[in-house]
Structures are given as C-alpha cells and as structure tokens.
Motif scaffolding. Structure first.
Motif, PDB file in Angstrom:
ATOM      1  N   THR A   7      -8.604  -2.748   3.643  1.00 18.55           N
ATOM      2  CA  THR A   7      -8.359  -2.902   2.203  1.00 18.55           C
ATOM      3  C   THR A   7      -9.620  -3.364   1.485  1.00 18.55           C
ATOM      4  O   THR A   7      -9.951  -2.867   0.404  1.00 18.55           O
ATOM      5  CB  THR A   7      -7.203  -3.892   1.951  1.00 18.55           C
ATOM      6  OG1 THR A   7      -6.028  -3.380   2.572  1.00 18.55           O
ATOM      7  CG2 THR A   7      -6.959  -4.096   0.476  1.00 18.55           C
ATOM      8  N   ASN A  67      -2.446   1.795  -7.301  1.00 22.60           N
ATOM      9  CA  ASN A  67      -1.129   2.220  -6.816  1.00 22.60           C
ATOM     10  C   ASN A  67      -0.407   3.224  -7.712  1.00 22.60           C
ATOM     11  O   ASN A  67       0.817   3.308  -7.703  1.00 22.60           O
ATOM     12  CB  ASN A  67      -0.233   1.001  -6.581  1.00 22.60           C
ATOM     13  CG  ASN A  67      -0.845   0.034  -5.611  1.00 22.60           C
ATOM     14  OD1 ASN A  67      -1.400   0.438  -4.594  1.00 22.60           O
ATOM     15  ND2 ASN A  67      -0.783  -1.240  -5.917  1.00 22.60           N
ATOM     16  N   ARG A  68      -1.103   3.980  -8.484  1.00 29.37           N
ATOM     17  CA  ARG A  68      -0.524   4.994  -9.365  1.00 29.37           C
ATOM     18  C   ARG A  68      -1.381   6.254  -9.293  1.00 29.37           C
ATOM     19  O   ARG A  68      -2.523   6.223  -8.879  1.00 29.37           O
ATOM     20  CB  ARG A  68      -0.495   4.519 -10.827  1.00 29.37           C
ATOM     21  CG  ARG A  68       0.307   3.286 -11.089  1.00 29.37           C
ATOM     22  CD  ARG A  68       1.778   3.662 -11.239  1.00 29.37           C
ATOM     23  NE  ARG A  68       2.592   2.527 -11.643  1.00 29.37           N
ATOM     24  CZ  ARG A  68       3.254   1.764 -10.804  1.00 29.37           C
ATOM     25  NH1 ARG A  68       3.209   1.991  -9.522  1.00 29.37           N
ATOM     26  NH2 ARG A  68       3.996   0.765 -11.244  1.00 29.37           N
ATOM     27  N   ILE A  70      -1.465   8.902  -7.470  1.00 31.21           N
ATOM     28  CA  ILE A  70      -2.011   9.183  -6.138  1.00 31.21           C
ATOM     29  C   ILE A  70      -2.463  10.640  -6.023  1.00 31.21           C
ATOM     30  O   ILE A  70      -3.553  10.923  -5.535  1.00 31.21           O
ATOM     31  CB  ILE A  70      -0.970   8.848  -5.035  1.00 31.21           C
ATOM     32  CG1 ILE A  70      -0.498   7.396  -5.152  1.00 31.21           C
ATOM     33  CG2 ILE A  70      -1.548   9.137  -3.652  1.00 31.21           C
ATOM     34  CD1 ILE A  70      -1.582   6.363  -5.166  1.00 31.21           C
ATOM     35  N   LYS A 120      -4.426   4.347   3.440  1.00 34.79           N
ATOM     36  CA  LYS A 120      -3.583   3.510   2.577  1.00 34.79           C
ATOM     37  C   LYS A 120      -2.418   4.298   1.984  1.00 34.79           C
ATOM     38  O   LYS A 120      -1.321   3.778   1.829  1.00 34.79           O
ATOM     39  CB  LYS A 120      -4.437   2.906   1.462  1.00 34.79           C
ATOM     40  CG  LYS A 120      -3.687   1.972   0.556  1.00 34.79           C
ATOM     41  CD  LYS A 120      -4.621   1.292  -0.426  1.00 34.79           C
ATOM     42  CE  LYS A 120      -3.793   0.450  -1.376  1.00 34.79           C
ATOM     43  NZ  LYS A 120      -4.402  -0.792  -1.719  1.00 34.79           N
ATOM     44  N   TYR A 121      -2.673   5.560   1.618  1.00 37.36           N
ATOM     45  CA  TYR A 121      -1.659   6.425   1.012  1.00 37.36           C
ATOM     46  C   TYR A 121      -1.509   7.693   1.850  1.00 37.36           C
ATOM     47  O   TYR A 121      -2.023   8.746   1.477  1.00 37.36           O
ATOM     48  CB  TYR A 121      -2.042   6.801  -0.419  1.00 37.36           C
ATOM     49  CG  TYR A 121      -2.248   5.615  -1.328  1.00 37.36           C
ATOM     50  CD1 TYR A 121      -1.159   4.923  -1.831  1.00 37.36           C
ATOM     51  CD2 TYR A 121      -3.516   5.208  -1.667  1.00 37.36           C
ATOM     52  CE1 TYR A 121      -1.340   3.839  -2.667  1.00 37.36           C
ATOM     53  CE2 TYR A 121      -3.709   4.113  -2.510  1.00 37.36           C
ATOM     54  CZ  TYR A 121      -2.633   3.434  -2.997  1.00 37.36           C
ATOM     55  OH  TYR A 121      -2.804   2.356  -3.828  1.00 37.36           O
TER      56      TYR A 121
END
Length: 131
Positions: A7, A67-68, A70, A120-121
């Motif tokens: 991270t 977090n948006r 993606i 992460k995604y």
C-alpha cells in the motif's frame, strides 16, 4: 511483500506518477518553453500539445480519487503507458538515447504502480459488472 508495504509503495507510485504527469500537463497547458520546444522539436503539432496537457490533468485527477473510478483508472494507466512509450521512441529517434532517461524512469515507476494497482483492485468478473 506484506499488504502495508504494498500500500505504501502503491500510494507513493500514484503520488509520483501524478506529480510527473500533472507537472507535464500543466507545462503543456501553460506553454512552458522548455516542454513546448522539445515537443515541437520531436515533430508534434502545437494543437496536440494542448490535447495532451488536458488528458494528463484529467488522468491525474482520476488517479488521485481514492477507491473510485477503477475502470477509468485502467484507461488512465493505458494512456500513461502510451505517452511514455511514444516519448521514449520519439526522443530516441530525434534526440538520442541520453534524452530517454526520463521516459525509462517514468516507465519503471508507472509499471510498479500499475502492478500494485492490479494487486489492490483485482479484475474479476463480479468486479467488471460493478465497474
């Protein structure tokens, strides 16, 4: 590599990529002589420089929203890679290898950041339906 380290490296990569391309986009939009002269020397037309600047600023804004968006971030990373690859080969053919060091540096940062973004995604069929 543990999750915390990944991270930290990811966020550092996003910050560096955003700083790099944000500064570049700003210089392209404000007609910075250094950026414009090199880009024109590489053979790109003036209108292309403005379009590139707008795309870079929009991409940086997208990357910095946590977090948006993606799926849109995937497109931003694709644009970053295209920009770096075109810059590398343009500089290599016109200015020579020493002028490509910045592109090589940007490519290593963007590649590391993208791999950690995928970690992460992760792309899954369920995630694709949501995005």
């Amino acid at each position: 590599m543990n999750s915390k380290t990944a991270t930290i490296i990811y966020r550092t990569g996003i910050a560096l990529t955003s700083l790099w391309f944000g500064t570049s986009g700003f210089c392209e939009l404000t007609h910075n002589p250094l950026v414009w002269n090199i880009t024109l020397q590489l053979g790109y037309p003036p209108h292309f420089i403005y379009i590139l600047g707008v795309a870079k600023i929009a991409g940086v804004i997208t990357l910095l929203i946590p977090n948006r968006l993606i799926r849109l971030k995937e497109w931003v990373f694709a644009g970053v890679f295209f920009d770096i690859i075109f810059a590398f080969f343009s500089k290599l053919s016109v200015l020579g290898f020493p002028a490509t060091i910045d592109a090589i540096t940007a490519l290593s940062i963007a590649t590391t950041t993208y791999f950690l973004f995928r970690k992460k995604y992760p792309s899954t069929p369920a995630m694709a339906a949501i995005n």
